[in-house]
Scaffold this motif. Structure first.
Motif, PDB file in Angstrom:
ATOM      1  N   GLU A 127      26.752 -16.907  14.001  1.00 43.93           N
ATOM      2  CA  GLU A 127      27.179 -17.847  15.042  1.00 43.93           C
ATOM      3  C   GLU A 127      28.611 -18.268  14.754  1.00 43.93           C
ATOM      4  O   GLU A 127      28.922 -18.724  13.652  1.00 43.93           O
ATOM      5  CB  GLU A 127      26.266 -19.073  15.054  1.00 43.93           C
ATOM      6  CG  GLU A 127      24.835 -18.747  15.388  1.00 43.93           C
ATOM      7  CD  GLU A 127      23.899 -19.939  15.189  1.00 43.93           C
ATOM      8  OE1 GLU A 127      24.370 -21.023  14.819  1.00 43.93           O
ATOM      9  OE2 GLU A 127      22.695 -19.760  15.402  1.00 43.93           O
ATOM     10  N   GLU A 129      31.522 -20.831  15.857  1.00 41.68           N
ATOM     11  CA  GLU A 129      31.687 -22.117  16.544  1.00 41.68           C
ATOM     12  C   GLU A 129      33.168 -22.360  16.804  1.00 41.68           C
ATOM     13  O   GLU A 129      33.978 -22.320  15.880  1.00 41.68           O
ATOM     14  CB  GLU A 129      31.115 -23.241  15.686  1.00 41.68           C
ATOM     15  CG  GLU A 129      31.142 -24.580  16.378  1.00 41.68           C
ATOM     16  CD  GLU A 129      30.435 -25.653  15.571  1.00 41.68           C
ATOM     17  OE1 GLU A 129      30.484 -26.797  16.004  1.00 41.68           O
ATOM     18  OE2 GLU A 129      29.848 -25.353  14.525  1.00 41.68           O
ATOM     19  N   GLU A 135      29.659 -22.207  21.742  1.00 42.46           N
ATOM     20  CA  GLU A 135      29.410 -21.363  20.574  1.00 42.46           C
ATOM     21  C   GLU A 135      29.155 -19.917  21.005  1.00 42.46           C
ATOM     22  O   GLU A 135      28.570 -19.657  22.043  1.00 42.46           O
ATOM     23  CB  GLU A 135      28.185 -21.914  19.845  1.00 42.46           C
ATOM     24  CG  GLU A 135      27.819 -21.193  18.595  1.00 42.46           C
ATOM     25  CD  GLU A 135      26.669 -21.875  17.885  1.00 42.46           C
ATOM     26  OE1 GLU A 135      25.514 -21.631  18.279  1.00 42.46           O
ATOM     27  OE2 GLU A 135      26.941 -22.651  16.952  1.00 42.46           O
ATOM     28  N   GLU A 137      27.151 -16.708  19.860  1.00 41.93           N
ATOM     29  CA  GLU A 137      26.085 -16.235  18.987  1.00 41.93           C
ATOM     30  C   GLU A 137      25.969 -14.723  19.144  1.00 41.93           C
ATOM     31  O   GLU A 137      25.819 -14.218  20.241  1.00 41.93           O
ATOM     32  CB  GLU A 137      24.769 -16.905  19.365  1.00 41.93           C
ATOM     33  CG  GLU A 137      23.619 -16.540  18.456  1.00 41.93           C
ATOM     34  CD  GLU A 137      22.346 -17.272  18.845  1.00 41.93           C
ATOM     35  OE1 GLU A 137      21.374 -16.583  19.209  1.00 41.93           O
ATOM     36  OE2 GLU A 137      22.346 -18.516  18.813  1.00 41.93           O
ATOM     37  N   LYS A 152      22.364 -12.273  24.765  1.00 45.34           N
ATOM     38  CA  LYS A 152      21.893 -13.585  24.349  1.00 45.34           C
ATOM     39  C   LYS A 152      20.589 -13.928  25.040  1.00 45.34           C
ATOM     40  O   LYS A 152      20.432 -13.764  26.244  1.00 45.34           O
ATOM     41  CB  LYS A 152      22.959 -14.639  24.687  1.00 45.34           C
ATOM     42  CG  LYS A 152      22.653 -15.991  24.111  1.00 45.34           C
ATOM     43  CD  LYS A 152      23.824 -16.923  24.305  1.00 45.34           C
ATOM     44  CE  LYS A 152      23.524 -18.265  23.662  1.00 45.34           C
ATOM     45  NZ  LYS A 152      24.646 -19.166  23.760  1.00 45.34           N
TER      46      LYS A 152
END
Length: 154
Positions: A127, A129, A135, A137, A152
């Motif tokens: 992940e 940030e 964010e 991922e 996702k």
């Protein structure tokens, strides 16, 4: 007191002048190059034509639960490894049978690493940030012996 100030100013001016002169003489060799920014295709072509460097000696894997990423650019990906790029950063992953292992990960500028599940597992995750915003991922699995980024899950 005035003499010390004048002497200091003269010394500072001489040192600055000497530094500028040295940088002027060395500047061409320090910054020599084509002077243009390479695009993605240029970088790939340069990497493809570069001679392979010997790989460093293998280091033991860290204990479970304490991932230690390889700093970007220090080692070539393992056989079957693949570089995956996202807006949040890059990941180098490889497949070991049907299990994926994250070899290294590096956040893009303005991002930091928030969490990592490096594998080996059926799915590995990192992940990224951002300082501001949403964010990123990245979930990776193996498909046909190659690491692939999965969409996702919602």
């Amino acid at each position: 007191m005035k003499r010390y100030v004048v002497a200091w100013a003269a010394t500072a001016a001489a040192a600055t002048g000497a530094a500028v002169a040295v940088l002027g003489l060395l500047g061409g060799s320090l910054t020599a190059g084509s002077g243009r920014v390479l695009d993605r295709d240029d970088v790939r072509a340069a990497l493809a034509s570069a001679t392979a460097r010997p790989r460093p000696a293998a280091t033991p894997a860290p204990p479970t639960g304490t991932p230690a990423p390889t700093p970007a650019g220090t080692a070539a990906p393992a056989a079957g490894g693949r570089l995956l790029q996202t807006a949040g950063g890059t990941v180098i992953a490889s497949c070991e049978g049907d299990r994926v292992r994250l070899r290294s990960w590096s956040p893009a500028q303005g991002y930091s690493v928030d969490g990592v599940e490096p594998g080996p597992a059926l799915r590995a995750k990192v992940e990224f940030e951002p300082e501001e915003g949403e964010e990123v991922e990245v979930t990776i699995a193996c498909s046909g012996g190659r690491p692939v980024s999965l969409p996702k899950q919602r």
